[in-house]
Design a protein around this motif. Structure first.
Motif, PDB file in Angstrom:
ATOM      1  N   LYS A   1      -8.096  -3.671   5.049  1.00  0.00           N
ATOM      2  CA  LYS A   1      -6.868  -2.951   4.765  1.00  0.00           C
ATOM      3  C   LYS A   1      -7.129  -1.898   3.695  1.00  0.00           C
ATOM      4  CE  LYS A   1      -2.961  -5.099   4.628  1.00  0.00           C
ATOM      5  NZ  LYS A   1      -1.842  -6.020   4.268  1.00  0.00           N
ATOM      6  N   LEU A   2      -6.812  -0.649   4.016  1.00  0.00           N
ATOM      7  CA  LEU A   2      -6.993   0.476   3.089  1.00  0.00           C
ATOM      8  C   LEU A   2      -5.667   1.203   2.914  1.00  0.00           C
ATOM      9  CD1 LEU A   2     -10.333   1.863   4.555  1.00  0.00           C
ATOM     10  CD2 LEU A   2     -10.094   0.489   2.482  1.00  0.00           C
ATOM     11  N   LYS A   3      -5.463   1.768   1.732  1.00  0.00           N
ATOM     12  CA  LYS A   3      -4.209   2.452   1.461  1.00  0.00           C
ATOM     13  C   LYS A   3      -4.037   3.657   2.381  1.00  0.00           C
ATOM     14  CE  LYS A   3      -3.673   0.950  -3.314  1.00  0.00           C
ATOM     15  NZ  LYS A   3      -3.590   1.352  -4.740  1.00  0.00           N
ATOM     16  N   ARG A   4      -2.871   3.756   2.962  1.00  0.00           N
ATOM     17  CA  ARG A   4      -2.587   4.819   3.921  1.00  0.00           C
ATOM     18  C   ARG A   4      -2.193   6.107   3.211  1.00  0.00           C
ATOM     19  NH1 ARG A   4       2.642   5.057   7.885  1.00  0.00           N
ATOM     20  NH2 ARG A   4       1.979   6.807   9.181  1.00  0.00           N
ATOM     21  N   ILE A   5      -2.678   7.218   3.764  1.00  0.00           N
ATOM     22  CA  ILE A   5      -2.266   8.541   3.299  1.00  0.00           C
ATOM     23  C   ILE A   5      -1.441   9.174   4.410  1.00  0.00           C
ATOM     24  CG2 ILE A   5      -3.038  10.853   2.674  1.00  0.00           C
ATOM     25  CD1 ILE A   5      -5.555   9.680   1.568  1.00  0.00           C
ATOM     26  N   THR A   6      -0.256   9.648   4.064  1.00  0.00           N
ATOM     27  CA  THR A   6       0.592  10.313   5.062  1.00  0.00           C
ATOM     28  C   THR A   6       0.613  11.805   4.792  1.00  0.00           C
ATOM     29  OG1 THR A   6       2.534   9.909   3.682  1.00  0.00           O
ATOM     30  CG2 THR A   6       2.054   8.288   5.387  1.00  0.00           C
ATOM     31  N   GLY A   7       0.768  12.546   5.875  1.00  0.00           N
ATOM     32  CA  GLY A   7       0.850  13.991   5.722  1.00  0.00           C
ATOM     33  C   GLY A   7      -0.479  14.682   5.644  1.00  0.00           C
TER      34      GLY A   7
END
Length: 309
Positions: A303-309
């Motif tokens: 699980k890795l932190k999601r980046i949006t945009g």
């Protein structure tokens, strides 16, 4: 006036006597605490200091002392586990290096003796294979040492996980076919992004996919699933093999732990791949965990932190 003075003197005397008694009791309790701490230090005991007292300051002191004792016990336990792990690691290193080196020595000795010259090429190919094994093992040790020492620099940037997952699973296409495995891939067309080092993430995928093929091929299927929630992107690599027992799940990410009881010994690796995978995941500010149901689904999920945009 004389009566008032007498009463005042009696009260002062009473107060002095009470304070003296309290000081005597406190000194007695402090002497006991000192003696008990000496006993704990000498015997390396894990017990705490217990004193029944109404003195709030003394109670605060005892709480602080017991917190320090607990912290010391935890540090000692961690040190002992690390020391045991290091001893085991050194023993395993010796074994893992000795075996291929012995084989190489035997082949080279036979070739140099001029025996069986018709098979020299085959023997040399085996020497080459064993040499590569040693080089890979040594490289893993160096990589793990650098990770644990914080000496390996990772460059975190925006990475498209979808393409990385596709490329990595496709790189195993020939091996999957040779092993006659079915493969199930769930990678959405919508791009998912994380903050990661691309080479580190690629190595994580490489370790997990090769692990699933090596240890799970008796289940005849491996899979890769990519999904996300609001906060995280998750990469699941799974197989339908024998799985990992409850007692092994706690240790599966430890150095040189080769799952002797839960995996086929014929396919045991160095025991470093999953340790490196966990360290790399942590360096990417992510998490990895294991779920296992034998012959149904054994999954490693990153699980890795999601980046949006």
């Amino acid at each position: 006036m004389t009566l008032l003075l007498s009463i005042t003197l009696v009260l002062l005397l009473f107060i002095c006597l009470m304070q003296s008694k309290q000081n005597l009791e406190r000194n007695k309790q402090l002497a006991y605490v000192t003696h008990k701490l000496d006993e704990i230090r000498t015997s390396q005991s894990a017990e705490t200091v217990m004193v029944f007292t109404g003195d709030e300051q003394l109670r605060e002191l005892l709480r602080a002392i017991n917190d320090l004792i607990e912290e010391h016990n935890q540090v000692t336990a961690t040190y002992q586990r690390t020391e045991l792990s290091m001893r085991k690691m050194l023993a395993n290193i010796s074994h893992d290096l000795k075996t291929p080196l012995t084989v190489i020595h035997g082949y080279v000795e036979t070739i140099l003796a001029g025996k069986g010259s018709a098979n020299d090429r085959e023997r040399l190919e085996k020497v080459q294979t064993k040499t590569i094994e040693i080089i890979e093992l040594i490289n893993k040790f160096f990589d793990l040492a650098k990770l644990e020492a914080g000496d390996q620099n990772l460059t975190l940037k925006k990475v498209a996980v979808n393409e990385l997952c596709k490329n990595r699973i496709l790189s195993y296409f020939d091996l999957i076919q040779n092993e006659k495995l079915q493969v199930e891939i769930e990678i959405p067309s919508q791009p998912f992004y994380v903050l990661a080092d691309e080479k580190a993430l690629d190595r994580i995928l490489d370790n997990l996919i090769s692990n699933a093929i090596r240890y799970g091929k008796d289940g005849k299927m491996v899979g890769l699933r990519l999904y996300h929630d609001d906060a995280y992107v998750s990469i699941e690599v799974w197989d339908r093999g024998k799985g990992i027992s409850d007692k092994d799940r706690e240790k599966v990410f430890e150095r040189l732990y080769t799952l002797e009881d839960s995996r086929n010994k014929q396919y045991q690796g160095s025991g470093l791949g999953l340790t490196i995978t966990k360290r790399l995941t942590e360096r990417l500010n992510g998490h990895i965990h294991l779920e296992s149901r034998p012959y149904d689904r054994t999954s490693f999920i990153v699980k890795l932190k999601r980046i949006t945009g």
